[in-house]
Enzyme design. Structure first.
Site, PDB file in Angstrom:
ATOM      1  N   ASP A  38       1.357   2.654   3.499  1.00 36.87           N
ATOM      2  CA  ASP A  38       0.519   3.847   3.293  1.00 36.87           C
ATOM      3  C   ASP A  38       1.362   5.114   3.376  1.00 36.87           C
ATOM      4  O   ASP A  38       0.880   6.163   3.811  1.00 36.87           O
ATOM      5  CB  ASP A  38      -0.649   3.901   4.293  1.00 36.87           C
ATOM      6  CG  ASP A  38      -1.714   4.912   3.864  1.00 36.87           C
ATOM      7  OD1 ASP A  38      -1.766   5.264   2.670  1.00 36.87           O
ATOM      8  OD2 ASP A  38      -2.482   5.351   4.738  1.00 36.87           O
TER       9      ASP A  38
ATOM     10  N   HIS B  15       1.641   5.383  -1.748  1.00 37.04           N
ATOM     11  CA  HIS B  15       1.314   6.554  -2.577  1.00 37.04           C
ATOM     12  C   HIS B  15       2.615   7.141  -3.116  1.00 37.04           C
ATOM     13  O   HIS B  15       3.441   7.631  -2.340  1.00 37.04           O
ATOM     14  CB  HIS B  15       0.573   7.615  -1.751  1.00 37.04           C
ATOM     15  CG  HIS B  15      -0.715   7.101  -1.181  1.00 37.04           C
ATOM     16  ND1 HIS B  15      -1.916   7.228  -1.842  1.00 37.04           N
ATOM     17  CD2 HIS B  15      -0.980   6.420  -0.039  1.00 37.04           C
ATOM     18  CE1 HIS B  15      -2.870   6.658  -1.111  1.00 37.04           C
ATOM     19  NE2 HIS B  15      -2.326   6.152  -0.016  1.00 37.04           N
TER      20      HIS B  15
ATOM     21  N   HIS C  82       0.870  -1.208   0.000  1.00 34.20           N
ATOM     22  CA  HIS C  82       0.000   0.000   0.000  1.00 34.20           C
ATOM     23  C   HIS C  82       0.890   1.237   0.000  1.00 34.20           C
ATOM     24  O   HIS C  82       1.486   1.579   1.030  1.00 34.20           O
ATOM     25  CB  HIS C  82      -0.920   0.022   1.224  1.00 34.20           C
ATOM     26  CG  HIS C  82      -1.881   1.169   1.231  1.00 34.20           C
ATOM     27  ND1 HIS C  82      -3.230   1.016   1.525  1.00 34.20           N
ATOM     28  CD2 HIS C  82      -1.725   2.491   0.979  1.00 34.20           C
ATOM     29  CE1 HIS C  82      -3.838   2.184   1.448  1.00 34.20           C
ATOM     30  NE2 HIS C  82      -2.936   3.115   1.129  1.00 34.20           N
TER      31      HIS C  82
ATOM     32  N   LYS D  81      -9.066  -0.186  -6.367  1.00 29.26           N
ATOM     33  CA  LYS D  81      -9.155   0.455  -5.049  1.00 29.26           C
ATOM     34  C   LYS D  81     -10.520   1.111  -4.861  1.00 29.26           C
ATOM     35  O   LYS D  81     -10.968   1.893  -5.692  1.00 29.26           O
ATOM     36  CB  LYS D  81      -8.062   1.524  -4.942  1.00 29.26           C
ATOM     37  CG  LYS D  81      -8.012   2.262  -3.609  1.00 29.26           C
ATOM     38  CD  LYS D  81      -7.539   1.354  -2.491  1.00 29.26           C
ATOM     39  CE  LYS D  81      -7.690   1.995  -1.123  1.00 29.26           C
ATOM     40  NZ  LYS D  81      -6.674   2.970  -0.810  1.00 29.26           N
TER      41      LYS D  81
ATOM     42  N   HIS E 247      -4.839  -0.584   5.530  1.00 30.29           N
ATOM     43  CA  HIS E 247      -4.404   0.197   6.696  1.00 30.29           C
ATOM     44  C   HIS E 247      -5.377   0.118   7.877  1.00 30.29           C
ATOM     45  O   HIS E 247      -5.932   1.110   8.309  1.00 30.29           O
ATOM     46  CB  HIS E 247      -4.096   1.651   6.328  1.00 30.29           C
ATOM     47  CG  HIS E 247      -5.131   2.394   5.516  1.00 30.29           C
ATOM     48  ND1 HIS E 247      -6.472   2.315   5.739  1.00 30.29           N
ATOM     49  CD2 HIS E 247      -4.976   3.269   4.495  1.00 30.29           C
ATOM     50  CE1 HIS E 247      -7.104   3.094   4.883  1.00 30.29           C
ATOM     51  NE2 HIS E 247      -6.229   3.688   4.108  1.00 30.29           N
TER      52      HIS E 247
ATOM     53  N   HIS F 104     -10.376   1.337   1.340  1.00 31.61           N
ATOM     54  CA  HIS F 104     -10.222   2.308   2.429  1.00 31.61           C
ATOM     55  C   HIS F 104     -11.497   2.181   3.252  1.00 31.61           C
ATOM     56  O   HIS F 104     -12.538   2.713   2.881  1.00 31.61           O
ATOM     57  CB  HIS F 104     -10.028   3.732   1.894  1.00 31.61           C
ATOM     58  CG  HIS F 104      -9.871   4.730   3.006  1.00 31.61           C
ATOM     59  ND1 HIS F 104      -8.692   5.401   3.265  1.00 31.61           N
ATOM     60  CD2 HIS F 104     -10.740   5.147   3.956  1.00 31.61           C
ATOM     61  CE1 HIS F 104      -8.852   6.177   4.325  1.00 31.61           C
ATOM     62  NE2 HIS F 104     -10.089   6.052   4.758  1.00 31.61           N
TER      63      HIS F 104
HETATM   64  N1  LIG Z   1      -3.586   7.802   4.470  1.00 32.82           N
HETATM   65  C1  LIG Z   1      -3.708   9.107   4.360  1.00 32.82           C
HETATM   66  O1  LIG Z   1      -3.832   9.780   5.378  1.00 32.82           O
HETATM   67  N2  LIG Z   1      -3.689   9.731   3.162  1.00 32.82           N
HETATM   68  C2  LIG Z   1      -3.610   9.103   1.869  1.00 32.82           C
HETATM   69  C3  LIG Z   1      -4.909   8.540   1.420  1.00 32.82           C
HETATM   70  C4  LIG Z   1      -5.324   7.268   2.107  1.00 32.82           C
HETATM   71  O2  LIG Z   1      -4.637   6.243   2.047  1.00 32.82           O
HETATM   72  O3  LIG Z   1      -6.379   7.232   2.744  1.00 32.82           O
HETATM   73  C5  LIG Z   1      -3.117  10.148   0.863  1.00 32.82           C
HETATM   74  O4  LIG Z   1      -3.196   9.880  -0.347  1.00 32.82           O
HETATM   75  O5  LIG Z   1      -2.635  11.207   1.281  1.00 32.82           O
HETATM   76 ZN   LIG Z   2      -3.278   5.110   1.381  1.00 33.53          ZN
HETATM   77 ZN   LIG Z   3      -6.756   5.152   2.675  1.00 32.47          ZN
END
Ligand SMILES: NC(=O)N[C@@H](CC(=O)O)C(=O)O
Ligand SMILES: [Zn+2]
Ligand SMILES: [Zn+2]
Length: 352
Positions: free
Chosen positions: A252, A20, A18, A104, A179, A141
């Site tokens: 995450d 970003h 997971h 997702k 998460h 999520h």
């Molecule tokens: N986890 C977070 O707090 N933020 C994530 C989005 C997500 O995974 O929910 C993001 O893209 O900033």
């Molecule tokens: Zn995330």
């Molecule tokens: Zn998320």
């Protein structure tokens, strides 16, 4: 586990299930940091605009590959962002692509860049049916978005109001509850059948809501789902170190520029990719469970996704070091998790 002593730990090279990475000029930072430790990563699709088609995922994947450091074998595993209008035929294209590994689900409004998310799962029935048929995992999520529901209860309510029904309607759909942050979620996943698994972040293992709120509000500890009370942190530590193959590593890691975090309306997201494995090692060691780290980080994820486990190893050394106060991030700054403070483990990858 390949080898261990009190001062080193060598494990099979891990993956991040997971992540970003963001886009464009941010990729240099994010891809470099992740590629240092991980062979593969499930790349979240919540860009602006979101990655809703296989064609968009292909373009995004090319930008990620182009941002890899020299000689890196890092492999991004792409995802599609489910909307009310994702056609079932898009799932067939995604499966055919071989690089899209999951879809997702963001409940509309639940988190960063989720405005185009799903308003009601009934809109997605045909698409979910196709995913179930073709074995395409749904990553969730898991928080309800009703404005009247307390932010600390939103994950638990998602199980009760959405997940139980979803699993009844699609009993053979592979689902990753992403998460997870509560004892309720850990218990629910533990008791479920093999179609349901969960990722656990380093920050939800190492911190609780006191770290966010006591002595002043700390925006760099704000993420979604929000850090919960200590009993939930303890339950997550127990789940992650239990050896159960239903739990695996997903950082995450979610960078936002410093000015977007240190703001009167700060963004949700914690950056941990600069030292992800080190954070997990610290959490597992706190439970005297370093021997359970390898399966959590390197086996349970690929086994669930039906992908091969990685070859090669990575070694963690017990060596105190200080996390930088800030990192370069596109044309801005990024405050990493544990900024300016010490970590007790340091990792070193050996490419084999
Ligand atoms: N986890 C977070 O707090 N933020 C994530 C989005 C997500 O995974 O929910 C993001 O893209 O900033
Ligand atoms: Zn995330
Ligand atoms: Zn998320």
């Amino acid at each position: 586990m390949i080898s261990s002593s009190t001062n080193t730990l060598t494990i099979t090279r891990p993956d991040d299930w997971h992540l970003h990475l963001r886009d464009d000029t941010a990729l240099q930072r994010t891809v470099t940091d992740t590629a240092r430790q991980f062979v593969r990563a499930i790349v979240m699709p919540n860009l602006r605009p979101p990655v809703t088609t296989t064609a968009m995922a292909n373009d995004y994947r090319q930008r990620i590959l182009a941002a890899r450091p020299d000689n890196s074998d890092f492999e991004p595993l792409m995802t599609l962002y489910l909307t009310d209008n994702t056609p079932a035929s898009e799932i067939e294209m995604a499966v055919d692509s071989e690089f899209v590994k999951a879809v997702k689900l963001y409940p509309a409004g639940a988190t960063t860049n989720s405005d185009a998310g799903v308003t009601h799962l009934r809109h997605c029935a045909n698409t979910l049916e196709m995913m179930q048929k073709l074995g395409m995992p749904l990553l969730i999520h898991g928080e309800v978005t009703d404005p009247e529901i307390d932010i600390f209860d939103r994950e638990k309510r998602f199980i009760e109001d959405k997940l139980i029904q979803l699993r009844r309607d699609f009993p053979e759909l592979k689902i990753v509850f992403e998460h997870i942050t509560t004892k309720d979620a850990a218990d629910y996943v533990n008791e479920a059948n093999a179609y349901l698994a969960a990722t656990i972040t380093p920050h939800h293992l190492l911190y609780n809501r006191n770290d966010l709120l006591v002595g002043g509000i700390r925006p760099h500890y704000f993420c979604l789902p929000i850090l919960k009370r200590n009993i939930h942190q303890q339950a997550l530590l127990k789940a992650a170190t239990s050896g159960s193959n239903k739990f695996f590593l997903g950082t995450d890691s979610a960078p936002h520029p410093r000015h977007d975090k240190e703001s009167s309306c700060g963004c949700a997201g914690i950056y941990s990719a600069h030292a992800a494995l080190e954070f997990y090692a610290e959490a597992f060691e706190s439970m005297n469970a370093l021997d359970k780290l390898e399966a959590f980080a390197s086996f349970h994820g690929p086994d669930f996704y039906g992908l091969p486990r990685n070859k090669g190893t990575i070694t963690l050394h017990r060596k105190a070091w200080q996390v930088p106060e800030s990192l370069d991030f596109a044309d801005s700054q990024l405050i990493p998790l544990r900024a300016g403070e010490m970590l007790q483990w340091q990792s070193q990858a050996t490419m084999t």
